[in-house]
Design a protein around this motif. Structure first.
Motif, PDB file in Angstrom:
ATOM      1  N   MET A  40       6.205  13.088  -6.650  1.00  0.00           N
ATOM      2  CA  MET A  40       4.797  12.811  -6.985  1.00  0.00           C
ATOM      3  C   MET A  40       3.936  12.836  -5.719  1.00  0.00           C
ATOM      4  SD  MET A  40       5.538   9.677  -9.628  1.00  0.00           S
ATOM      5  CE  MET A  40       3.883   9.081  -9.909  1.00  0.00           C
ATOM      6  N   CYS A  68       0.017  12.448  -4.957  1.00  0.00           N
ATOM      7  CA  CYS A  68      -0.067  10.990  -5.167  1.00  0.00           C
ATOM      8  C   CYS A  68      -0.331  10.292  -3.830  1.00  0.00           C
ATOM      9  CB  CYS A  68       1.257  10.514  -5.787  1.00  0.00           C
ATOM     10  SG  CYS A  68       1.583   8.763  -5.613  1.00  0.00           S
ATOM     11  N   ILE A  69      -1.238   9.312  -3.851  1.00  0.00           N
ATOM     12  CA  ILE A  69      -1.565   8.616  -2.609  1.00  0.00           C
ATOM     13  C   ILE A  69      -1.042   7.174  -2.607  1.00  0.00           C
ATOM     14  CG2 ILE A  69      -3.607   9.994  -2.021  1.00  0.00           C
ATOM     15  CD1 ILE A  69      -5.291   7.653  -3.262  1.00  0.00           C
ATOM     16  N   GLN A  70      -0.126   6.871  -3.504  1.00  0.00           N
ATOM     17  CA  GLN A  70       0.455   5.535  -3.624  1.00  0.00           C
ATOM     18  C   GLN A  70      -0.618   4.469  -3.880  1.00  0.00           C
ATOM     19  OE1 GLN A  70       4.281   4.328  -1.583  1.00  0.00           O
ATOM     20  NE2 GLN A  70       2.897   3.065  -0.392  1.00  0.00           N
ATOM     21  N   ALA A  71      -1.572   4.816  -4.768  1.00  0.00           N
ATOM     22  CA  ALA A  71      -2.604   3.841  -5.133  1.00  0.00           C
ATOM     23  C   ALA A  71      -2.046   2.803  -6.106  1.00  0.00           C
ATOM     24  CB  ALA A  71      -3.795   4.548  -5.763  1.00  0.00           C
ATOM     25  N   GLN A  72      -0.878   3.070  -6.686  1.00  0.00           N
ATOM     26  CA  GLN A  72      -0.169   2.147  -7.583  1.00  0.00           C
ATOM     27  C   GLN A  72      -0.997   1.724  -8.796  1.00  0.00           C
ATOM     28  OE1 GLN A  72       1.272  -0.093  -3.912  1.00  0.00           O
ATOM     29  NE2 GLN A  72       2.965  -0.394  -5.328  1.00  0.00           N
ATOM     30  N   LYS A  73      -1.707   2.713  -9.375  1.00  0.00           N
ATOM     31  CA  LYS A  73      -2.475   2.428 -10.585  1.00  0.00           C
ATOM     32  C   LYS A  73      -1.943   3.251 -11.754  1.00  0.00           C
ATOM     33  CE  LYS A  73      -6.640   0.995  -8.259  1.00  0.00           C
ATOM     34  NZ  LYS A  73      -7.559   1.530  -7.265  1.00  0.00           N
ATOM     35  N   CYS A  74      -0.679   3.659 -11.650  1.00  0.00           N
ATOM     36  CA  CYS A  74      -0.114   4.550 -12.674  1.00  0.00           C
ATOM     37  C   CYS A  74      -0.213   3.936 -14.068  1.00  0.00           C
ATOM     38  CB  CYS A  74       1.350   4.856 -12.380  1.00  0.00           C
ATOM     39  SG  CYS A  74       1.757   5.127 -10.674  1.00  0.00           S
ATOM     40  N   CYS A  93      -5.393   6.919 -12.484  1.00  0.00           N
ATOM     41  CA  CYS A  93      -4.829   7.544 -11.280  1.00  0.00           C
ATOM     42  C   CYS A  93      -5.859   8.469 -10.626  1.00  0.00           C
ATOM     43  CB  CYS A  93      -3.578   8.324 -11.653  1.00  0.00           C
ATOM     44  SG  CYS A  93      -3.003   9.393 -10.336  1.00  0.00           S
ATOM     45  N   PRO A  94      -6.237   8.182  -9.386  1.00  0.00           N
ATOM     46  CA  PRO A  94      -7.320   8.959  -8.775  1.00  0.00           C
ATOM     47  C   PRO A  94      -6.944  10.400  -8.445  1.00  0.00           C
ATOM     48  CG  PRO A  94      -6.394   7.397  -7.184  1.00  0.00           C
ATOM     49  CD  PRO A  94      -5.734   7.118  -8.497  1.00  0.00           C
ATOM     50  N   THR A  95      -5.644  10.706  -8.436  1.00  0.00           N
ATOM     51  CA  THR A  95      -5.242  12.056  -8.025  1.00  0.00           C
ATOM     52  C   THR A  95      -4.826  12.926  -9.216  1.00  0.00           C
ATOM     53  OG1 THR A  95      -2.968  11.312  -7.661  1.00  0.00           O
ATOM     54  CG2 THR A  95      -4.443  11.232  -5.771  1.00  0.00           C
TER      55      THR A  95
HETATM   56  S1  SF4 Z   1      -1.942   5.939  -9.704  1.00  0.00           S
HETATM   57 FE1  SF4 Z   1      -1.695   8.088  -9.113  1.00  0.00          FE
HETATM   58  S2  SF4 Z   1      -2.000   8.123  -6.892  1.00  0.00           S
HETATM   59 FE2  SF4 Z   1      -1.618   6.003  -7.507  1.00  0.00          FE
HETATM   60  S3  SF4 Z   1       0.597   5.697  -7.265  1.00  0.00           S
HETATM   61 FE3  SF4 Z   1       0.247   6.285  -9.408  1.00  0.00          FE
HETATM   62  S4  SF4 Z   1       0.463   8.516  -9.363  1.00  0.00           S
HETATM   63 FE4  SF4 Z   1       0.203   7.899  -7.268  1.00  0.00          FE
END
Ligand code: SF4
Ligand SMILES: Cc1cc2nc3c(=O)[nH]c(=O)nc-3n(C[C@H](O)[C@H](O)[C@H](O)COP(=O)(O)O)c2cc1C
Length: 524
Positions: free
Chosen positions: A398, A403-409, A414-416
């Motif tokens: 990912m 994926c920028i590891q925003a942890q909003k999955c 998800c911003p990306t």
């Molecule tokens: S919300 Fe999107 S950018 Fe953030 S961790 Fe999950 S997949 Fe990655």
């Protein structure tokens, strides 16, 4: 300045209205006590992870993936310089549990030294999947690194497509995850079809498993193996819920469910209820499809594994592969107590299971797959030494596609565009461009694994043994990996026949390096 004189009263009125609202509401004491300015706290809480990520955190502080680890993945995915300058910033001398790989001065393999060497080299699995049990469609997976199961539903269609195209480019397998086989999985990449508790993609109108639907599905797609999902490291023994809002017509069609209704996955399978009936089902699926069949599981109580291997030894039925997911593994969404505390971390869980198989002499007939942050070369090398034949990469893949590891999955924001069904957010993700990135990342990981194997004098990472890795206890002592996990000599390696064959394949394939010819005075 006219606009300013008009704006000031408007802004003042808006602030006054907000202050009145904060004073009158009863939900948040903070806002009642500190109208308007109390909102800064909520803003900081919302953007805290990003602020820490970019400003506060050090190179090795963040979890699940540190900045160094993410930088390595991003640079590898873009084929940029992924080297690090000046030496390690890890605290090697004082970190107990730190693994050290022991290179050999004179080894069989002579690695070529250019930084790009090995990038295009294929790194097939050292075992043939399904061969030990004579499955008609047994095959040797072309890559020791493959893409882990992540459903269409938790990932966007474009993300699934990018990973599938990336798998095709890198010559690896993509696991569908439990959410069925979508049109996005049909872009050239070969598949492992995962069968979860809700039988998405192979169920009838009443939600029961349908063998006929499974056979139809795999007849029309490049499915090379079946994986029965027993559990996942981040949320073992939990079912799942895809809320109605996310159940689009496309997701509903892929899963075989009604659109616009909550989509529940049960916590247990209906087709089997113990090891005996599980093995019967495995054999039924293998006989009906010809495909190798395996299980994916997190590791908790060992009773299941004892019983499974005893039955395998005594009855001749068996799984072709075992995919062990570590408790540190990822998920689209799970309760905190499960992600943090239920199921063993990869190394501990995997070694307990491997030992159970090895004690019954089943280890050489079973293909072992691991997951749980194994998309990083150092973790993967330890996994191979412990007996993994292949590693699956989930979140690292990912990251490679943006994926920028925003942890909003879990929030659908998800911003990306990777883990959301929101069309506005997914439109930014270009599947073709990101496919190339996923493939670059996978090729680079394979290249690093090959390089490390060669530095240890071996032709393939599967030949790295537990005596080649030591675990530091602190500054002055270390313990061989074999002792740490109570392995007997030879455990962790493929059979002698498989070793000979993979060496033959690798020496025919991998370019060997060399030096100038020896001088006339050279010894030997
Ligand atoms: S919300 Fe999107 S950018 Fe953030 S961790 Fe999950 S997949 Fe990655
Ligand atoms: C967004 C997301 C969705 C996932 N969906 C599934 C799934 O459908 N089935 C499954 O077995 N595991 C699923 N997983 C777990 C991964 O396949 C993998 O086992 C785990 O994340 C560990 O690998 P990693 O550390 O490389 O991410 C999912 C993980 C993530 C992050």
């Amino acid at each position: 300045m006219k606009w300013a004189s008009r704006a000031v009263p408007v802004i003042s009125a808006a602030v006054a209205a907000l202050a009145a609202r904060d004073l009158l509401q009863r939900d948040h004491a903070l806002l009642r006590n500190f109208p308007v300015i109390g909102r800064a706290r909520y803003l900081l809480e919302a953007i805290g992870p990003e602020l820490r990520q970019y400003i506060v955190a050090g190179n090795n502080e963040e979890r699940p993936f540190t900045r160094d680890q993410r930088r390595w993945i991003y640079a590898s995915a873009k084929k940029e310089n992924n080297y690090f300058g000046f030496g390690t910033d890890n605290d090697i001398e004082y970190t107990p549990g730190y693994p050290i790989i022991k290179h050999r001065t004179f080894g069989r393999a002579v690695p070529p030294s250019s930084p790009t060497a090995g990038h295009e080299v294929e790194l097939p699995c050292a075992k043939v999947l399904g061969a030990a049990r004579g499955r008609p469609l047994a095959f040797r997976p072309g890559s020791v690194v493959n893409i882990s199961g992540m459903s269409f539903g938790s990932l966007s269609g474009r993300a699934v497509e990018a990973l599938n195209r990336g798998a095709a480019l890198a010559g690896c397998l993509q696991n569908t995850g439990e959410g069925g086989l979508s049109p996005y999985h049909r872009n050239g990449g070969e598949l492992v079809f995962q069968i979860g508790t809700a039988y998405f993609g192979c169920r009838d109108e009443r939600g029961r498993f349908s063998l006929a639907r499974l056979k139809d599905l795999i007849a029309g797609a490049p499915v090379r193996a079946l994986e029965i999902k027993l559990s996942q490291g981040a949320k073992p023994s939990l079912g799942g819920l895809l809320p109605a809002a996310k159940v689009s017509a496309e997701i509903a069609a892929t899963r075989g469910i009604a659109p616009g209704q909550d989509c529940v996955s049960p916590s247990r399978h209906a087709e089997f209820s113990d090891c005996d009936s599980l093995l019967d089902w495995v054999e039924l699926l293998a006989a009906e499809t010809g495909l190798p069949v395996g299980i994916k599981s997190a590791v908790g109580d060992l009773g299941f594994w004892d019983e499974l291997t005893t039955l395998m030894r005594d009855t001749g039925r068996g799984v072709d592969f075992v995919n062990i997911d570590g408790g540190e593994g990822g998920t689209g969404a799970a309760p905190l107590i499960f992600t943090d505390s239920v199921s063993l971390p990869f190394q501990q869980g995997f070694t307990r299971v491997y030992r159970t198989f090895a004690e019954k002499d089943l280890h050489e007939q079973t293909v072992f797959i691991g997951a749980g942050k194994l998309g990083l070369p150092d973790n993967a090398v330890v996994a191979f030494a412990l007996g993994c034949d292949m590693v699956n990469v989930g979140r690292e893949a990912m990251l490679s596609i943006g994926c920028i590891q925003a942890q909003k999955c879990h929030t659908d924001t998800c911003p990306t565009g990777v883990a959301t069904q929101n069309p506005w957010l997914t439109r930014g993700l270009d599947p073709t461009l990101k496919a190339a990135r996923a493939a670059n990342y996978i090729r680079t990981l394979r290249r690093d694994l090959l390089k490390v194997a060669e530095a240890c004098g071996m032709e393939h990472p599967g030949l790295i043994d537990t005596d080649t890795v030591e675990i530091l206890d602190g500054r002055t002592a270390s313990t061989p990996l074999r002792e740490v996990y109570g392995y007997r000599p030879g455990w962790g390696l493929p059979s002698a026949t498989d070793r000979t064959e993979i060496v033959r394949l690798m020496t025919a394939e991998a370019p060997q390096g060399g030096s100038a010819t020896p001088s006339p005075t050279a010894a030997g």
